[in-house]
Motif scaffolding. Structure first.
Motif, short mmCIF file in Angstrom:
data_model
loop_
_atom_site.label_atom_id
_atom_site.label_comp_id
_atom_site.label_asym_id
_atom_site.label_seq_id
_atom_site.Cartn_x
_atom_site.Cartn_y
_atom_site.Cartn_z
N THR A 140 0.78 -1.27 -0.04
CA THR A 140 0.11 -0.08 -0.01
C THR A 140 1.04 1.27 0.05
N GLU A 141 1.97 1.19 0.88
CA GLU A 141 2.83 2.46 0.58
C GLU A 141 3.51 2.72 -0.64
N TYR A 142 3.29 1.89 -1.67
CA TYR A 142 3.65 2.19 -3.04
C TYR A 142 2.90 3.47 -3.14
N PHE A 143 1.72 3.64 -3.31
CA PHE A 143 1.12 4.98 -3.64
C PHE A 143 1.63 6.19 -2.96
N GLU A 144 2.27 5.99 -1.82
CA GLU A 144 2.76 7.33 -1.37
C GLU A 144 4.01 7.65 -2.16
N ARG A 145 4.75 6.59 -2.49
CA ARG A 145 5.84 6.81 -3.31
C ARG A 145 5.56 7.21 -4.56
N LEU A 146 4.51 6.97 -5.18
CA LEU A 146 4.02 7.62 -6.61
C LEU A 146 3.61 9.13 -6.23
N SER A 147 2.94 9.51 -5.07
CA SER A 147 2.77 10.99 -4.78
C SER A 147 4.20 11.70 -4.48
N PRO A 539 2.40 -3.16 -7.67
CA PRO A 539 3.69 -3.92 -8.50
C PRO A 539 3.53 -5.35 -7.96
N GLU A 540 3.67 -6.36 -8.63
CA GLU A 540 3.60 -7.61 -8.29
C GLU A 540 4.87 -7.95 -7.40
N ILE A 541 4.65 -8.91 -6.47
CA ILE A 541 5.59 -9.76 -5.59
C ILE A 541 6.36 -10.81 -6.38
N ARG A 542 7.38 -10.50 -6.96
CA ARG A 542 8.08 -11.42 -7.65
C ARG A 542 8.59 -12.56 -7.16
N VAL A 556 7.11 -17.26 -2.90
CA VAL A 556 6.02 -17.40 -3.96
C VAL A 556 5.01 -16.26 -3.66
N SER A 557 4.63 -15.41 -4.87
CA SER A 557 4.05 -14.36 -4.99
C SER A 557 2.49 -14.53 -4.66
N SER A 558 1.77 -15.87 -5.01
CA SER A 558 0.49 -16.02 -4.58
C SER A 558 0.35 -16.08 -3.07
N LYS A 559 -0.99 -15.25 -2.67
CA LYS A 559 -1.28 -15.58 -1.45
C LYS A 559 -1.77 -16.72 -0.88
N ILE A 560 -1.66 -16.94 0.23
CA ILE A 560 -2.38 -18.27 0.77
C ILE A 560 -3.83 -18.70 0.31
#
Length: 560
Positions: A140-147, A539-542, A556-560
């Motif tokens: 979620t913090e990604y959007f603050e970096r975009l700002s 952004p995807e978790i690779r 593994v990027s997929s959630k449980i």
């Protein structure tokens, strides 16, 4: 902590101890210099690539350099007898492998921190560890970096009248650099800038500083160790000038010598501290004592290495102490976040001055907020507003009243320092921000509900200016961070970082004729990360894979 986490943490500790044991010699100066050379060179090369493999390798260097460097630096005996040297290929490949391995350790340590922060989980198999995210919206913090990026882009647009002609001149200026470069000892270079070149790169340094760094954490007139903060920022500007010119000279030297001079040997620069201070004093007219103090605040050494390198993916230092008079300049540290490093060091070295400067922030924050509302019909309350009603005690940091719309905006201003990848620092920001802000919301809503218009107007010292209030908006405005993954915010208030506020205010079409307070509140509500993640792609978790002896670690990027 789960058994899988405990087991992996022990493995990482063992792997860390192996870093130093892989080089049994007591003379650690060569691997130390080569670690920084490796960081500088690979950052320069990998940052120009956009593929996922290069991005992953770059992350290893960012997470690995500090861990590897710290393991060797603790054994360094400061010495000024450091000759120019070239590593042979096997030694260079060994250092690269050390930094990358340290990066794998650092990244896995970060994954364990994510587990501690309840963002990921890890399961152990037979000699395997598998990490998975607990939430689909991690990041979620990604959007603050975009700002923040939006803020820098606006600054860039404002400075286009300077940057555009400069970039047009850059190819020709790089040609002129070949004329001032001379090769020494067949593998190294020296140069002296002409007044034309110096002026060009001085402008370049100013533009780079303004469009990549946050320089208003403190006021220009705040003092640290008896020196104004403005001087420290001026030094940072000259640092950018020097490193950008040096980078371009290194590239020009490669071309001029048909690549007989290798970028990795010359990008990182060792020099005499006393000579630098003397030359910079002549250049600026500043005292040598002043320059010595400012330089030390951009420098990593024995006295502050534990303080700066205790966090993952830490901001690299622009300068590093190798001897009593010998220093090394990191190209990556000089170009990445030198002001971030500076501010951390100022906090360490001058805690009383830092405390005083922090106390000056609220007024500057409030003034910057008010500057977003130029309309004369918006009344701005000067100073902090104290509220005492029975047992209720709180305050309001800023208040705006729209005389036409009868709208009132009440603000709590939080200026928390930024942080990098540290989950410990992230937790500190959350615990210092959210509970106290919710308490403030509770108190303000109670105060509003038990009072009337006259009471509110009197408390705000606007008795003659407020005759009615139709809408009241509560804002929690944090300077750097406010939205965190897996942290739900109280929707009775509008929460935003300063840069999200800046971005939202830019979207108000006509601040002179609209409902500026209400429109700002509406934009911030629809543009917060909870809403944005429904419309924009995170952004995807690779998937990542690491190997330590017989153990394999996977993400593994997929959630449980």
């Amino acid at each position: 902590m789960s058994s899988a986490e405990i087991h992996l943490k022990a493995i990482l500790s063992t792997e860390t101890s192996r870093l130093r044991k892989s080089y049994p010699s007591k003379d650690v100066i060569f691997p130390l210099i080569e670690i920084i050379r490796s960081l500088d060179y690979n950052h320069f090369i990998l940052s120009h690539h956009t593929d996922s493999e290069s991005a992953f390798l770059l992350e290893k260097y960012k997470f690995g350099w500090s861990r590897a460097f710290a393991e060797f630096y603790k054994d360094l005996n400061l010495s000024d007898n450091i000759p120019l040297f070239l590593f042979n290929r096997p030694e260079r490949e060994w250092v690269d492998s050390i930094v990358q391995h340290a990066g794998s350790i650092g990244l896995c340590g970060q994954l364990l921190d994510y587990c501690k922060a309840n963002l990921m989980t890890v399961k152990k198999g037979i000699n395997t560890f598998t990490f998975r995210p607990l939430y689909e919206d991690i990041g979620t913090e990604y959007f603050e970096r975009l700002s923040l990026a939006f803020y820098h882009s606006v600054t860039g647009k404002i400075l286009e009248h300077k940057s555009t002609p400069l970039m047009q001149q850059l190819p020709e200026m790089r040609k002129k650099l070949k004329e001032i470069i001379s090769v020494i000892n067949n593998n190294f270079i020296q140069y002296k800038a002409t007044p034309e070149i110096d002026l060009f790169y001085s402008t370049f340094g100013y533009l780079y500083l303004m469009t990549t760094q946050v320089i208003d954490d403190f006021g220009e007139d705040d003092f640290f160790g008896g020196i104004k903060y403005r001087r420290y920022i001026d030094f940072a500007q000259d640092l950018f000038k020097a490193i950008i010119m040096h980078r371009d000279c290194c590239m020009a030297a490669e071309i001029k010598t048909s690549y007989q001079v290798f970028l990795k040997d010359i990008l990182t620069y060792a020099f005499s501290k006393n000579s630098f201070i003397n030359n910079y004093s002549r250049y600026t007219g500043w005292s040598k004592e002043e320059i010595d103090q400012i330089l030390s605040c951009f420098t990593l050494g024995k006295e502050n290495i534990d303080y700066h390198l205790c966090h993952p993916s830490v901001s690299a230092p622009p300068y590093i102490t190798l001897g009593q008079d010998t220093m090394m300049r990191s190209a990556y540290g000089s170009i990445d976040r030198p002001v971030f490093f500076l501010n951390r060091e100022l906090k360490r070295r001058f805690p009383k001055d830092y405390f005083n400067a922090v106390n000056n922030r609220e007024k500057r924050f409030r003034d910057q907020l008010y500057s977003m509302f130029p309309n004369d019909r918006i009344i701005k309350v000067n100073g902090n507003i104290n509220i005492k009603s029975g047992k209720l005690v709180t305050d309001i940091d800023a208040a705006l009243y729209d005389k036409e719309r009868k709208s009132l905006g009440l603000f709590q201003l939080k200026w928390q320092d930024t942080f990098s990848a540290s989950m410990k620092e992230r937790y500190s920001r959350i615990t210092n921000l959210i509970p106290k802000s919710v308490e403030w919301i509770d108190k303000i809503i109670h105060w509003i509900s038990t009072g009337d218009v006259n009471t509110i107007a009197r408390t705000l010292k606007l008795e003659s200016k407020i005759d009615n209030i139709e809408n009241i908006y509560l804002f929690v405005l944090s300077r750097n961070h406010v939205h965190f993954t897996n942290e739900k915010l109280d929707d009775r208030a509008i929460w935003a970082s300063w840069y999200q506020m800046f971005e939202a205010s830019a979207k108000i079409k006509d601040p002179t004729n609209s409902d500026p307070i209400g429109e700002l509140a509406a934009i911030l509500k629809v543009s917060n990360p909870e809403k944005r993640k429904l419309l924009e792609r995170l952004p995807e978790i690779r998937d990542m894979h690491f190997k330590f002896s017989k153990y394999k670690v996977s993400v593994v990027s997929s959630k449980i």
